[in-house]
Design an enzyme around this catalytic site. Structure first.
Site, PDB file in Angstrom:
ATOM      1  N   ALA A  66      36.142  32.524  45.434  1.00  0.00           N
ATOM      2  CA  ALA A  66      37.362  31.481  46.441  1.00  0.00           C
ATOM      3  C   ALA A  66      35.981  31.415  47.935  1.00  0.00           C
ATOM      4  CB  ALA A  66      38.151  31.933  46.273  1.00  0.00           C
ATOM      5  N   GLY A 112      36.772  34.742  42.603  1.00  0.00           N
ATOM      6  CA  GLY A 112      37.394  33.807  41.240  1.00  0.00           C
ATOM      7  C   GLY A 112      36.133  32.887  40.690  1.00  0.00           C
ATOM      8  N   GLU A 115      36.021  35.557  37.353  1.00  0.00           N
ATOM      9  CA  GLU A 115      38.101  35.579  37.152  1.00  0.00           C
ATOM     10  C   GLU A 115      37.780  34.149  35.693  1.00  0.00           C
ATOM     11  OE1 GLU A 115      41.523  37.202  39.907  1.00  0.00           O
ATOM     12  OE2 GLU A 115      40.018  36.046  40.799  1.00  0.00           O
ATOM     13  N   GLU A 135      36.439  41.225  45.105  1.00  0.00           N
ATOM     14  CA  GLU A 135      37.860  41.344  46.369  1.00  0.00           C
ATOM     15  C   GLU A 135      38.097  42.657  47.512  1.00  0.00           C
ATOM     16  OE1 GLU A 135      38.479  38.285  43.238  1.00  0.00           O
ATOM     17  OE2 GLU A 135      37.516  40.319  43.575  1.00  0.00           O
TER      18      GLU A 135
END
Length: 258
Positions: A66, A112, A115, A135
């Site tokens: 991200a 992300g 993901e 993360e």
């Protein structure tokens, strides 16, 4: 919506969606997620699209995470809203979509980005791919479905190790873990994804959609009933009658998606 961060191209019933922020290693900022959600919604609604391939621009990254700069001003409510919007508009849309979505993972798929790949129905990785959920190094946990989908794919122990250590794994390890379906040389990555998707597109489209829905229900209290319902509903389709007839007649079926 004018597209600035992704590329969308439809060829031979395949929609190619490319995250196009190569200078940022294709990081997912809010604008990119919004464009991705719109492109996915349109692709699922487009009768000319039978399946989707998602990849990243350039040789270095699928999506390297991200956009962390957007995290800085957030409080708990802002974090909740960010995760909910992304889940509802992108990640769940992919997973619950009625058409197959393949992630072609070229290079880094982190945070992300991993993901995003996890939400896809099938994953193909290049030999230089590196995957991880870093993360906890930021004092966070995965918020776009990583704790749930990774655990479902590779099991609790391995998922916890990846998440808690924040270590990256190689494409070969990902294949051993069951995180990806295939590993191939980078120059053959899209060819492999296309090969798989073209085979799926030769099958009955309504049955493919029913199978995705039934598999998504696996492990839930309604899983077996969902399978029974989807199995039964297939008998109301012209494609099922055509498939059975073609089998009996020893010919190739001509599926119409009806």
């Amino acid at each position: 919506m004018p597209l600035k961060n992704i590329l969308v191209e439809i060829r031979s019933r395949i929609c190619y969606i490319t995250i196009n922020r190569e200078s940022k290693l294709n990081a997912l900022n809010a604008a990119t997620l919004a464009e991705l959600g719109e492109a996915l919604t349109q692709s699922f609604a487009n009768a000319d699209v039978g399946g989707i391939i998602i990849t990243g621009s350039g040789p270095k990254a699928f999506v390297a995470g991200a956009d962390i700069a957007e995290f800085a001003p957030l409080n708990a409510e802002g974090g909740r809203q960010m995760a909910q919007v992304a889940q509802h508009q992108v990640f769940n849309v992919i997973e619950q979509g009625s058409k197959p979505v393949i992630a072609a993972i070229n290079g880094f798929a982190l945070g992300g980005g991993l993901e995003l790949a996890l939400a896809c129905h099938i994953r193909v990785a290049s030999t230089n791919a590196k995957m991880g959920l870093p993360e906890v190094t930021l004092g966070l946990i995965p918020g776009y479905g990583g704790t749930q989908r990774l655990t479902q794919l590779i099991g609790r122990g391995r998922a916890l190790e990846m998440i808690l250590t924040a270590d990256m794994i190689t494409a070969t390890q990902a294949l051993d873990f069951g995180l990806v379906n295939h590993v191939t040389e980078q120059e053959l990555l899209l060819n492999k994804a296309e090969e798989i998707l073209e085979k799926i597109l030769s099958r009955a489209p309504l049955a493919v959609a029913a199978a995705i829905k039934a598999v998504n229900a696996a492990g839930t209290p309604d899983g077996f009933e969902t399978e029974i319902d989807q199995f039964a509903d297939c008998f109301n389709t012209a494609d099922t009658r055509e498939g059975i007839s073609a089998f009996i007649d020893k010919r190739k079926p001509d599926f119409k998606g009806e």
